[in-house]
Scaffold this motif. Structure first.
Motif, PDB file in Angstrom:
ATOM      1  N   ALA A  21      27.440 -73.767 -43.613  1.00 47.94           N
ATOM      2  CA  ALA A  21      26.974 -72.925 -42.507  1.00 47.94           C
ATOM      3  C   ALA A  21      27.823 -73.109 -41.249  1.00 47.94           C
ATOM      4  O   ALA A  21      28.274 -72.116 -40.668  1.00 47.94           O
ATOM      5  N   PRO A  22      28.091 -74.350 -40.795  1.00 45.27           N
ATOM      6  CA  PRO A  22      28.965 -74.477 -39.626  1.00 45.27           C
ATOM      7  C   PRO A  22      30.361 -73.901 -39.861  1.00 45.27           C
ATOM      8  O   PRO A  22      30.934 -73.264 -38.978  1.00 45.27           O
ATOM      9  N   PHE A  23      30.895 -74.090 -41.062  1.00 42.99           N
ATOM     10  CA  PHE A  23      32.208 -73.539 -41.363  1.00 42.99           C
ATOM     11  C   PHE A  23      32.162 -72.008 -41.363  1.00 42.99           C
ATOM     12  O   PHE A  23      33.077 -71.353 -40.862  1.00 42.99           O
ATOM     13  N   GLY A  24      31.091 -71.444 -41.906  1.00 36.72           N
ATOM     14  CA  GLY A  24      30.930 -69.986 -41.911  1.00 36.72           C
ATOM     15  C   GLY A  24      30.869 -69.420 -40.504  1.00 36.72           C
ATOM     16  O   GLY A  24      31.469 -68.384 -40.214  1.00 36.72           O
ATOM     17  N   VAL A  25      30.151 -70.103 -39.609  1.00 33.66           N
ATOM     18  CA  VAL A  25      30.074 -69.665 -38.214  1.00 33.66           C
ATOM     19  C   VAL A  25      31.456 -69.747 -37.566  1.00 33.66           C
ATOM     20  O   VAL A  25      31.864 -68.844 -36.824  1.00 33.66           O
ATOM     21  N   LEU A  26      32.205 -70.808 -37.853  1.00 39.45           N
ATOM     22  CA  LEU A  26      33.547 -70.959 -37.303  1.00 39.45           C
ATOM     23  C   LEU A  26      34.476 -69.847 -37.802  1.00 39.45           C
ATOM     24  O   LEU A  26      35.238 -69.268 -37.017  1.00 39.45           O
ATOM     25  N   ALA A  95      30.831 -74.577 -27.786  1.00 38.11           N
ATOM     26  CA  ALA A  95      31.624 -75.485 -28.620  1.00 38.11           C
ATOM     27  C   ALA A  95      30.929 -76.832 -28.786  1.00 38.11           C
ATOM     28  O   ALA A  95      30.911 -77.407 -29.884  1.00 38.11           O
ATOM     29  N   PHE A  96      30.318 -77.333 -27.715  1.00 36.53           N
ATOM     30  CA  PHE A  96      29.587 -78.598 -27.787  1.00 36.53           C
ATOM     31  C   PHE A  96      28.438 -78.510 -28.791  1.00 36.53           C
ATOM     32  O   PHE A  96      28.267 -79.399 -29.634  1.00 36.53           O
ATOM     33  N   PHE A  97      27.646 -77.448 -28.701  1.00 34.31           N
ATOM     34  CA  PHE A  97      26.503 -77.326 -29.605  1.00 34.31           C
ATOM     35  C   PHE A  97      26.940 -77.098 -31.042  1.00 34.31           C
ATOM     36  O   PHE A  97      26.309 -77.606 -31.965  1.00 34.31           O
ATOM     37  N   TRP A  98      28.045 -76.357 -31.255  1.00 33.02           N
ATOM     38  CA  TRP A  98      28.555 -76.178 -32.606  1.00 33.02           C
ATOM     39  C   TRP A  98      29.038 -77.521 -33.162  1.00 33.02           C
ATOM     40  O   TRP A  98      28.747 -77.856 -34.323  1.00 33.02           O
ATOM     41  N   LEU A  99      29.732 -78.298 -32.346  1.00 34.91           N
ATOM     42  CA  LEU A  99      30.229 -79.607 -32.787  1.00 34.91           C
ATOM     43  C   LEU A  99      29.075 -80.555 -33.100  1.00 34.91           C
ATOM     44  O   LEU A  99      29.095 -81.267 -34.113  1.00 34.91           O
ATOM     45  N   ARG A 100      28.058 -80.548 -32.249  1.00 34.49           N
ATOM     46  CA  ARG A 100      26.887 -81.405 -32.493  1.00 34.49           C
ATOM     47  C   ARG A 100      26.193 -81.024 -33.796  1.00 34.49           C
ATOM     48  O   ARG A 100      25.792 -81.890 -34.581  1.00 34.49           O
ATOM     49  N   TRP A 101      26.062 -79.733 -34.047  1.00 32.44           N
ATOM     50  CA  TRP A 101      25.460 -79.232 -35.277  1.00 32.44           C
ATOM     51  C   TRP A 101      26.293 -79.648 -36.488  1.00 32.44           C
ATOM     52  O   TRP A 101      25.760 -80.128 -37.492  1.00 32.44           O
ATOM     53  N   THR A 102      27.607 -79.497 -36.391  1.00 36.09           N
ATOM     54  CA  THR A 102      28.493 -79.838 -37.501  1.00 36.09           C
ATOM     55  C   THR A 102      28.447 -81.330 -37.810  1.00 36.09           C
ATOM     56  O   THR A 102      28.382 -81.727 -38.981  1.00 36.09           O
ATOM     57  N   ILE A 103      28.453 -82.155 -36.789  1.00 35.02           N
ATOM     58  CA  ILE A 103      28.396 -83.610 -36.994  1.00 35.02           C
ATOM     59  C   ILE A 103      27.067 -84.004 -37.637  1.00 35.02           C
ATOM     60  O   ILE A 103      27.033 -84.843 -38.550  1.00 35.02           O
ATOM     61  N   ALA A 104      25.967 -83.402 -37.186  1.00 33.02           N
ATOM     62  CA  ALA A 104      24.657 -83.707 -37.770  1.00 33.02           C
ATOM     63  C   ALA A 104      24.620 -83.297 -39.240  1.00 33.02           C
ATOM     64  O   ALA A 104      24.100 -84.025 -40.083  1.00 33.02           O
ATOM     65  N   ARG A 109      22.063 -85.617 -41.248  1.00 36.96           N
ATOM     66  CA  ARG A 109      20.934 -85.831 -40.354  1.00 36.96           C
ATOM     67  C   ARG A 109      20.285 -84.492 -40.080  1.00 36.96           C
ATOM     68  O   ARG A 109      20.956 -83.461 -40.093  1.00 36.96           O
ATOM     69  N   PRO A 110      19.005 -84.479 -39.797  1.00 35.28           N
ATOM     70  CA  PRO A 110      18.363 -83.199 -39.467  1.00 35.28           C
ATOM     71  C   PRO A 110      18.931 -82.651 -38.162  1.00 35.28           C
ATOM     72  O   PRO A 110      19.235 -83.405 -37.237  1.00 35.28           O
ATOM     73  N   THR A 111      19.109 -81.348 -38.134  1.00 38.24           N
ATOM     74  CA  THR A 111      19.589 -80.720 -36.908  1.00 38.24           C
ATOM     75  C   THR A 111      18.400 -80.449 -36.007  1.00 38.24           C
ATOM     76  O   THR A 111      17.336 -80.060 -36.466  1.00 38.24           O
ATOM     77  N   ARG A 112      18.611 -80.658 -34.756  1.00 36.27           N
ATOM     78  CA  ARG A 112      17.538 -80.488 -33.781  1.00 36.27           C
ATOM     79  C   ARG A 112      17.269 -78.999 -33.583  1.00 36.27           C
ATOM     80  O   ARG A 112      18.187 -78.228 -33.336  1.00 36.27           O
ATOM     81  N   THR A 113      16.024 -78.588 -33.683  1.00 39.50           N
ATOM     82  CA  THR A 113      15.681 -77.179 -33.522  1.00 39.50           C
ATOM     83  C   THR A 113      14.932 -76.912 -32.226  1.00 39.50           C
ATOM     84  O   THR A 113      14.807 -75.778 -31.818  1.00 39.50           O
ATOM     85  N   LYS A 114      14.426 -77.947 -31.605  1.00 38.84           N
ATOM     86  CA  LYS A 114      13.687 -77.776 -30.361  1.00 38.84           C
ATOM     87  C   LYS A 114      14.475 -78.398 -29.215  1.00 38.84           C
ATOM     88  O   LYS A 114      15.032 -79.475 -29.363  1.00 38.84           O
ATOM     89  N   PRO A 115      14.535 -77.695 -28.068  1.00 45.41           N
ATOM     90  CA  PRO A 115      15.240 -78.301 -26.931  1.00 45.41           C
ATOM     91  C   PRO A 115      14.480 -79.514 -26.414  1.00 45.41           C
ATOM     92  O   PRO A 115      13.256 -79.575 -26.496  1.00 45.41           O
ATOM     93  N   GLY A 116      15.217 -80.464 -25.903  1.00 45.52           N
ATOM     94  CA  GLY A 116      14.593 -81.667 -25.384  1.00 45.52           C
ATOM     95  C   GLY A 116      13.738 -81.407 -24.161  1.00 45.52           C
ATOM     96  O   GLY A 116      12.662 -81.942 -24.020  1.00 45.52           O
ATOM     97  N   ASP A 117      14.223 -80.557 -23.282  1.00 40.29           N
ATOM     98  CA  ASP A 117      13.505 -80.292 -22.050  1.00 40.29           C
ATOM     99  C   ASP A 117      13.499 -78.779 -21.811  1.00 40.29           C
ATOM    100  O   ASP A 117      14.557 -78.187 -21.595  1.00 40.29           O
TER     101      ASP A 117
END
Length: 145
Positions: A21-26, A95-104, A109-117
């Motif tokens: 999925a991350p590769f497809g988005v890229l 780019a930050f959120f895509w990278l965080r998603w790809t690393i997770a 690891r589960p990807t975060r679906t809810k914002p922290g704040d």
């Protein structure tokens, strides 16, 4: 049970399956940028006019984004800032959120679906609304290209 029970499950297919999925988005983003780089949005008739601009005569927050992407694809950072500074500012955030998603996904690891704040979402919404308003006022004409 919580609604997040499925996000805690490991992805099937190993590393390749998890990164599909991350590769497809890229790949999709790269295809869009390549197309916009090749088909100049500055030439009349290549793309439809913004519906909000056509109906009201005012620019929406996204007006100028195709021209901004075209300028960035051709290495014209100054011109891109002049067309839509908000789009240029949001690209590192995306780019930050895509990278965080790809690393997770790579680490299984589960990807975060809810914002922290939720205040961050409201702050972004307020920033978009202020940008939208100011770029259509006489003193904010420098934000509208």
């Amino acid at each position: 049970m919580t609604n997040d029970r499925w996000s805690a499950l490991p992805m099937p297919g190993g590393l390749v399956g998890r990164l599909a999925a991350p590769f497809g988005v890229l790949v999709l983003a790269g295809a869009v940028v390549s197309y916009v780089a090749a088909v100049d949005p500055n030439e009349h008739g290549n793309y439809p006019t913004c519906p909000f601009l056509a109906l009201t005569g005012y620019q929406c927050p996204g007006c100028g984004s195709l021209r901004t992407i075209h300028a960035l694809a051709h290495g014209q950072l100054g011109q891109a800032f002049g067309l839509n500074v908000f789009v240029v500012a949001m690209l590192p955030v995306l780019a930050f959120f895509w990278l965080r998603w790809t690393i997770a996904r790579a680490a299984d690891r589960p990807t975060r679906t809810k914002p922290g704040d939720p205040r961050l979402i409201w702050a972004l919404f307020a920033l978009i609304m202020v940008f939208w308003l100011v770029r259509n006022l006489p003193f904010g004409a420098f934000l509208a290209a």
